[in-house]
Design an enzyme around this catalytic site. Structure first.
Site, short mmCIF file in Angstrom:
data_model
loop_
_atom_site.label_atom_id
_atom_site.label_comp_id
_atom_site.label_asym_id
_atom_site.label_seq_id
_atom_site.Cartn_x
_atom_site.Cartn_y
_atom_site.Cartn_z
N HIS A 130 21.07 16.65 -7.58
CA HIS A 130 20.54 15.28 -7.51
C HIS A 130 19.77 14.95 -8.79
O HIS A 130 19.92 13.86 -9.35
CB HIS A 130 19.58 15.13 -6.32
N SER A 150 22.52 19.86 -0.30
CA SER A 150 21.27 20.05 0.44
C SER A 150 21.52 20.93 1.66
O SER A 150 20.72 21.80 1.99
CB SER A 150 20.71 18.70 0.90
N LYS A 162 19.90 11.57 12.44
CA LYS A 162 19.90 12.94 11.91
C LYS A 162 18.54 13.58 12.17
O LYS A 162 17.50 12.93 12.07
CB LYS A 162 20.13 12.92 10.39
N ARG A 199 30.80 15.64 -6.99
CA ARG A 199 30.89 17.07 -7.27
C ARG A 199 32.33 17.49 -7.47
O ARG A 199 32.74 17.89 -8.52
CB ARG A 199 30.25 17.88 -6.14
P1 ADP Z 1 24.19 11.87 1.76
O1 ADP Z 1 23.26 12.13 2.86
O2 ADP Z 1 24.60 10.43 1.57
O3 ADP Z 1 25.34 12.83 1.66
P2 ADP Z 1 22.89 13.32 -0.30
O4 ADP Z 1 21.41 13.37 -0.29
O5 ADP Z 1 23.59 14.55 0.10
O6 ADP Z 1 23.31 12.06 0.49
O7 ADP Z 1 23.43 12.92 -1.72
C1 ADP Z 1 23.22 11.68 -2.32
C2 ADP Z 1 24.19 11.50 -3.47
O8 ADP Z 1 24.06 12.58 -4.38
C3 ADP Z 1 25.67 11.49 -3.08
O9 ADP Z 1 26.34 10.61 -3.95
C4 ADP Z 1 26.11 12.89 -3.32
O10 ADP Z 1 27.50 12.96 -3.61
C5 ADP Z 1 25.30 13.22 -4.56
N1 ADP Z 1 25.10 14.66 -4.71
C6 ADP Z 1 24.68 15.55 -3.81
N2 ADP Z 1 24.64 16.80 -4.32
C7 ADP Z 1 25.05 16.68 -5.60
C8 ADP Z 1 25.27 17.61 -6.68
N3 ADP Z 1 25.07 18.91 -6.52
N4 ADP Z 1 25.69 17.11 -7.85
C9 ADP Z 1 25.92 15.79 -7.99
N5 ADP Z 1 25.78 14.87 -7.04
C10 ADP Z 1 25.33 15.30 -5.86
#
Ligand code: ADP
Length: 161
Positions: free
Chosen positions: A18, A129, A42, A91
């Protein structure tokens, strides 16, 4: 005119992936507004307030990053804030399908907000996450996957449970 993009997600917790996307966003936009989604369905590991506090502390020296929360439809929130782009991270190919669906649905809802995608750095393409939570829950090494302050919070959280 200064440009702001909205970077929405759960961030439960924020990972180095992120952070990588935020840093890439700052190269293109004047401000990246991290929007923590309030999702009552959630059961999160960290409360929304904890996530906001953890992310804000990470970017305390970067005035071009702001942390907010939102509930309901993302595009409605963006429109109300006068923001016309949403930043998302990609990703792998597997992300594409979901993101394509999400962006298409949002485009159907409004043509005032566009989605911008950025590819993560090669060190982060496997970081999520949920995996980080899983590894941390079992006492695995999560250094390098999340910022140091977040690692400490995860260790502390799983010590309690
Ligand atoms: P959600 O709950 O919508 O999946 P996340 O908190 O997991 O949200 O992620 C928010 C954004 O960050 C999404 O666009 C996700 O694809 C991106 N994201 C999550 N992990 C990574 C990573 N390791 N590298 C790049 N982008 C990421």
């Amino acid at each position: 005119m200064s440009t702001t993009t909205l970077y929405p997600g759960s961030f439960d917790p924020i990972t180095c992936g992120h952070v990588d996307i935020v840093q890439r966003g700052l190269k293109v936009f004047d401000e990246v507004r991290i929007a923590v989604a309030i999702n009552l369905k959630k059961q999160p590991l960290f409360s929304v307030a904890e996530r906001v506090e953890m992310i804000s502390a990470l970017f305390v020296d970067e005035p071009r990053v702001r942390v907010v929360t939102f509930e309901g439809l993302l595009v409605d929130y963006a429109r109300r804030q006068g923001i016309s782009t949403v930043l998302r991270g990609l990703r792998a190919v597997s992300d594409f399908e979901f993101e394509f669906q999400l962006a298409s649905m949002n485009r159907r809802l409004t043509d005032e907000v566009d989605f911008i995608f950025m590819m993560t750095g090669e060190d982060h393409y496997f970081v999520s996450s949920s995996l980080v939570r899983e590894v941390a829950a079992h006492g695995g090494d999560i250094s390098g996957l999340v910022p140091k302050s977040i690692q400490a919070r995860l260790i502390e959280r799983f010590k309690q449970s």
